[in-house]
Design an enzyme around this catalytic site. Structure first.
Site, PDB file in Angstrom:
ATOM      1  N   ASP A  35      66.374  40.880  38.535  1.00  0.00           N
ATOM      2  CA  ASP A  35      67.185  41.452  39.602  1.00  0.00           C
ATOM      3  C   ASP A  35      67.235  42.965  39.493  1.00  0.00           C
ATOM      4  O   ASP A  35      67.198  43.677  40.485  1.00  0.00           O
ATOM      5  CB  ASP A  35      68.623  40.934  39.502  1.00  0.00           C
ATOM      6  N   SER A  83      97.273  40.751  49.437  1.00  0.00           N
ATOM      7  CA  SER A  83      96.512  39.617  48.883  1.00  0.00           C
ATOM      8  C   SER A  83      97.485  38.451  48.717  1.00  0.00           C
ATOM      9  O   SER A  83      98.669  38.597  49.004  1.00  0.00           O
ATOM     10  CB  SER A  83      95.953  39.953  47.520  1.00  0.00           C
ATOM     11  N   LEU A  84      96.973  37.357  48.206  1.00  0.00           N
ATOM     12  CA  LEU A  84      97.833  36.191  48.036  1.00  0.00           C
ATOM     13  C   LEU A  84      97.901  35.786  46.574  1.00  0.00           C
ATOM     14  O   LEU A  84      96.920  35.900  45.845  1.00  0.00           O
ATOM     15  CB  LEU A  84      97.264  35.009  48.829  1.00  0.00           C
ATOM     16  N   GLU A 117      97.583  25.977  56.349  1.00  0.00           N
ATOM     17  CA  GLU A 117      96.365  26.211  57.132  1.00  0.00           C
ATOM     18  C   GLU A 117      95.214  26.494  56.184  1.00  0.00           C
ATOM     19  O   GLU A 117      95.431  26.888  55.043  1.00  0.00           O
ATOM     20  CB  GLU A 117      96.581  27.410  58.065  1.00  0.00           C
ATOM     21  N   LYS A 119      92.261  28.309  54.205  1.00  0.00           N
ATOM     22  CA  LYS A 119      91.974  29.691  53.804  1.00  0.00           C
ATOM     23  C   LYS A 119      90.505  29.927  54.116  1.00  0.00           C
ATOM     24  O   LYS A 119      89.619  29.335  53.493  1.00  0.00           O
ATOM     25  CB  LYS A 119      92.258  29.877  52.314  1.00  0.00           C
ATOM     26  N   ARG A 140      89.732  45.443  55.429  1.00  0.00           N
ATOM     27  CA  ARG A 140      90.862  45.490  54.521  1.00  0.00           C
ATOM     28  C   ARG A 140      90.761  46.680  53.560  1.00  0.00           C
ATOM     29  O   ARG A 140      91.747  47.314  53.249  1.00  0.00           O
ATOM     30  CB  ARG A 140      90.910  44.180  53.724  1.00  0.00           C
ATOM     31  N   GLU A 176      90.699  36.691  59.987  1.00  0.00           N
ATOM     32  CA  GLU A 176      89.487  36.579  59.198  1.00  0.00           C
ATOM     33  C   GLU A 176      88.263  36.515  60.109  1.00  0.00           C
ATOM     34  O   GLU A 176      88.234  35.717  61.052  1.00  0.00           O
ATOM     35  CB  GLU A 176      89.598  35.293  58.350  1.00  0.00           C
ATOM     36  N   LYS A 292     102.705  29.191  53.967  1.00  0.00           N
ATOM     37  CA  LYS A 292     103.586  30.334  54.273  1.00  0.00           C
ATOM     38  C   LYS A 292     104.963  29.824  54.658  1.00  0.00           C
ATOM     39  O   LYS A 292     105.065  28.834  55.399  1.00  0.00           O
ATOM     40  CB  LYS A 292     103.020  31.130  55.455  1.00  0.00           C
ATOM     41  N   CYS A 410      78.268  47.167  16.795  1.00  0.00           N
ATOM     42  CA  CYS A 410      78.138  47.344  18.245  1.00  0.00           C
ATOM     43  C   CYS A 410      76.653  47.405  18.616  1.00  0.00           C
ATOM     44  O   CYS A 410      75.908  48.196  18.027  1.00  0.00           O
ATOM     45  CB  CYS A 410      78.838  48.624  18.673  1.00  0.00           C
TER      46      CYS A 410
HETATM   47  S1  IVH Z   1      97.495  35.267  54.915  1.00  0.00           S
HETATM   48  C1  IVH Z   1     100.251  38.473  53.763  1.00  0.00           C
HETATM   49  N1  IVH Z   1      96.022  33.299  55.852  1.00  0.00           N
HETATM   50  O1  IVH Z   1      92.754  35.553  51.998  1.00  0.00           O
HETATM   51  C2  IVH Z   1      99.319  37.347  53.754  1.00  0.00           C
HETATM   52  N2  IVH Z   1      94.981  34.919  54.494  1.00  0.00           N
HETATM   53  O2  IVH Z   1      93.848  36.428  49.271  1.00  0.00           O
HETATM   54  C3  IVH Z   1      97.958  37.759  54.038  1.00  0.00           C
HETATM   55  N3  IVH Z   1      92.588  34.599  54.171  1.00  0.00           N
HETATM   56  O3  IVH Z   1      92.730  38.986  52.317  1.00  0.00           O
HETATM   57  C4  IVH Z   1      97.001  36.710  54.019  1.00  0.00           C
HETATM   58  N4  IVH Z   1      92.417  32.786  55.393  1.00  0.00           N
HETATM   59  O4  IVH Z   1      91.531  37.737  54.128  1.00  0.00           O
HETATM   60  C5  IVH Z   1      96.047  34.412  55.114  1.00  0.00           C
HETATM   61  N5  IVH Z   1      94.828  31.551  56.760  1.00  0.00           N
HETATM   62  C6  IVH Z   1      94.858  32.651  56.031  1.00  0.00           C
HETATM   63  C7  IVH Z   1      93.708  33.172  55.413  1.00  0.00           C
HETATM   64  C8  IVH Z   1      93.818  34.313  54.642  1.00  0.00           C
HETATM   65  C9  IVH Z   1      91.765  33.662  54.637  1.00  0.00           C
HETATM   66  C10 IVH Z   1      92.203  35.706  53.264  1.00  0.00           C
HETATM   67  C11 IVH Z   1      92.662  37.043  53.735  1.00  0.00           C
HETATM   68  C12 IVH Z   1      93.270  37.726  52.554  1.00  0.00           C
HETATM   69  C13 IVH Z   1      92.965  36.816  51.450  1.00  0.00           C
HETATM   70  C14 IVH Z   1      94.163  36.790  50.532  1.00  0.00           C
END
Ligand code: IVH
Length: 713
Positions: A35, A83-84, A117, A119, A140, A176, A292, A410
């Site tokens: 690569d 982020s989550l 829902e 992801k 983002r 998304e 959520k 090392c």
């Molecule tokens: S809610 C404040 N819902 O996951 C909450 N995120 O790790 C913001 N993502 O950067 C996120 N599907 O791009 C939400 N149904 C969904 C999602 C979602 C994909 C992504 C999103 C975010 C990332 C978070």
């Protein structure tokens, strides 16, 4: 300007070679170069094209998924893109619900609904509509600042240029962008037919397609979109997440039809299982579920912590696994000297991505697995996480496989390797470290790479590769050298300037110097993060920047901290004790800040206790203008004040109170000193209240606190 013949010829030769490698790699499944070799050829090609743009015409370099050659403009998100938090097990989902209830003081019998829902595995985007018209579309980025992709989004059919229904004056839609499996396969077929390298997975395809420099190209690559939330909004027409999704739908935005409202943990898990079953049949990639809190008033109260909302969680699907052979174990030396063993694997596809490397974490992990070169191993890959070796299939072990011996020197600088004692547990650390410090070339390079990385100085045109090359040639050894590069280059003798280097031309050198100059002004939090101090990541850096506010205060604070540590160590050795408390105030202040604590204070002491680090920082600071930390908070009577909560509160939990105070710009600390501005004392406050009174500090009861806390709701 016509391209000089020798460059045009070199370009043609490179293109032919790359096309051949692509064919071997993707069609014959039989690559003949590594690569790294492939990337080097490609880099040379792209560099030539940036110098002589006409070479780009019809070039093999125009592949999807590659980072754009030139930048997009930046967009600051007015409401950050978060982020989550993740949950892998059911219990972690139960913990999430329990945390939410605790934070809100919600009794068990009080209903608490959630949305569930899928992801989507794509890339997040923020779409700002003003008076119903798409004004700005931004990726983002780091959550605070993204790239302006407005012209590209204009070509994405699923995203309306104008909202229908009755949208508010200002409305930022978050969602998304993704590519369906069908469109992804068609795109790859086309790329291969054109002799180009296909893209690894639909997510990369979506990202690459959206981030085409030429927006017209985005039009050729079908992208889809699901809205899942919002950022800034001048008005919200509903008071639950689920109802808001209907509102978004009424504006003409696509929303995921699989969203459900769930009343409890069992419902959530049932939704998870149902979607997991359906997953393989969906037209797009998903990597889990997002739950959520449905009520928006509760979402607001819950707020966020460390850039993640407290009101949502991502429940990931289990990792994908595959079996392959381990061909070698390589040791990588990190920024802080840590030695990480990496398994070099026979390439294998896991969940649509070709995997060649997997982490083996550390010496203990190798011993635990008893993994040997030549072994057949099972690896797993989950989302963005680095693939891991999870199991050795010992029944397939070659007879001559020998146990792996972890190096005691090392591999880069030959310094002694040690397992440090963890001062808090008194046990040796699992991580082995090179003791070479800045003598070790690998550590130097890694620190510089970190320094220029995205969340740090983020210098365009000076990425990991260029840093390694400049370092190898002695042009850049410390961060300050980056900022004196232009000056030194101007003085260099003819023939030894950057323009004379292969792959560089007058334009690229000028651009490089310009992007370095752009970063001479830097935010304090970025500077602190860029230093690469152990245990000081983005979050601690931000907390430190907020605490000290200016570079001068930070520098003075760190000097005082290191000086006090020296005194303490000297006294400790005189007294024959391991450690005695000299009551040094900087340290006490740092330890009292929520989210920092003793380990970060230790790391700062260690870093600033080394003269060479301080010298390197001073040389760097002399080149910079450091912007003070202003904080992205609401103006309030308590902004900039330091506040301590003690005793219990009736109306909100202490966690909620702390979070609220931070949003209002206050610094929440755990212990009282004469520098504390306000003490909020609820019933049962004991010694802290007594101390506050003795010091004559301002003391508020809960009612006074609530007046401030709720005033700006
Ligand atoms: S809610 C404040 N819902 O996951 C909450 N995120 O790790 C913001 N993502 O950067 C996120 N599907 O791009 C939400 N149904 C969904 C999602 C979602 C994909 C992504 C999103 C975010 C990332 C978070």
């Amino acid at each position: 300007m016509a391209t000089p013949k020798k460059f045009a010829e070199r370009h043609a030769a490179l293109a032919a070679e790359l096309a051949e490698h692509n064919r071997r790699y993707y069609q014959d499944d039989d690559p003949s170069v590594s690569d790294a070799e492939y990337d080097a050829l490609r880099d040379e090609l792209v560099t030539l094209e940036s110098e002589y743009p006409e070479l780009r015409e019809g070039s093999i370099s125009a592949e999807v998924g590659a980072a754009p050659a030139a930048g997009f403009s930046e967009v600051a998100h007015r409401v950050p893109m978060l982020s989550l938090n993740k949950a892998l097990q059911e219990e972690e989902v139960a913990d999430f619900i329990a945390r939410v209830r605790r934070f809100l003081k919600l009794p068990q019998d009080e209903p608490l609904a959630f949305t569930a829902e899928p992801k989507i595995d794509g890339l997040s985007i923020s779409l700002r509509y003003e008076a119903g018209k798409l004004a700005i579309a931004a990726t983002r980025g780091d959550g605070q600042t993204g790239e302006n992709v407005t012209p590209n989004v204009a070509f994405v059919e699923a995203i309306p240029n104008e909202l229908g229904g009755k949208p508010p004056e200002i409305f930022e839609v978050r969602g998304e962008v993704y590519m369906t499996h069908g469109d992804f396969e068609a795109l790859n077929e086309r790329l291969v037919a054109e002799g180009k390298r296909p893209v690894a997975n639909p997510r990369n395809a979506a990202a690459g397609s959206l981030r085409q420099i030429d927006p017209q190209k985005t039009a050729d690559r079908p992208l889809q979109f699901f809205a899942y939330g919002w950022g800034e909004a001048s008005e919200l027409a509903a008071d639950t997440q689920s109802a808001m999704m209907e509102v978004l739908h009424s504006f003409g935005l696509p929303i995921n039809p699989l969203m459900r409202v769930c009343e409890n943990l069992d419902d959530l898990i049932a939704a998870y299982r149902a979607i997991e079953e359906e997953r393989a049949g969906l037209a797009y990639d998903i990597d889990g579920m997002v739950y959520k809190v449905d009520r928006l008033d509760l979402q607001r109260r819950l707020g966020e912590r460390e850039r993640r909302p407290r009101w949502a969680v991502a429940h990931k699907f289990p990792a994908e696994r595959a079996i392959t052979t381990l061909e070698a174990i390589e040791i990588q030396v990190g920024r802080t000297g840590s030695l990480t063993p990496v398994a070099k694997l026979a390439p294998i596809t896991v969940g649509g991505v070709v995997v060649r490397n997997a982490t083996l974490h550390n010496a203990d992990e190798i011993a635990r697995l008893d993994v040997r070169v030549g072994d057949t191993v099972e690896i797993q890959r989950a989302g963005d996480v680095i693939p891991q070796v999870v199991r050795v299939l010992t029944e397939h072990r070659p007879a001559d496989a020998v146990p792996y011996v972890f190096p005691d020197k090392c591999p880069v600088c030959d310094s002694q390797v040690v397992a440090e004692m963890n001062p808090r547990t008194g046990k040796p650390d699992v991580v082995r470290r090179c003791t070479g410090g800045l003598v070790c070339a690998a550590q130097q390079v890694e620190r510089l790479r970190h320094f220029v990385s995205r969340a740090a100085f983020d210098i365009e045109g000076l990425g990991a590769k260029q840093i390694a090359a400049f370092h190898a040639e002695g042009l850049i050894k410390t961060p300050a050298d980056i900022f004196t590069l232009a000056e030194r280059d101007a003085k260099a003798p003819e023939g030894q300037r950057l323009v004379d280097r292969e792959g560089y031309g007058a334009v690229s050198v000028k651009n490089l110097f310009a992007s370095i100059d752009e970063r001479r002004t830097i935010a304090l939090r970025r500077l602190i993060y860029a230093l690469g101090i152990r245990r000081v990541g983005e979050i601690s850096a931000r907390i430190l920047a907020r605490h000290f506010e200016t570079y001068a205060a930070f520098r003075a604070g760190m000097e005082a901290l290191a000086a006090a540590a020296k005194v303490r160590h000297a006294e400790a050795s005189e007294a024959g004790e391991t450690e005695i408390d000299t009551g040094d105030s900087v340290r006490a202040d740092l330890e009292a800040i929520d989210g920092l604590g003793a380990t970060v204070a230790d790391a700062l002491e260690a870093f600033f206790g080394e003269a060479h680090n301080v010298d390197a920082l001073d040389a760097l600071a002399a080149q910079l203008t450091v912007e003070p930390e202003t904080g992205r908070t609401v103006a309030s009577p308590i902004s900039g004040k330091s506040i301590v909560f003690t005793g219990s509160l009736e109306e909100m939990t202490r966690d909620e109170a702390k979070a609220r105070a931070e949003v209002l710009g206050a610094r929440v600390t755990g212990s009282i000193s004469k520098k504390t501005d306000i003490v909020v004392a609820g019933p049962g406050a004991g010694s802290k209240l007594a101390k506050a009174e003795a010091l004559g500090l301002t003391v508020w009861d809960e009612a006074a606190w609530l007046e401030v806390a709720r005033a700006s709701d």
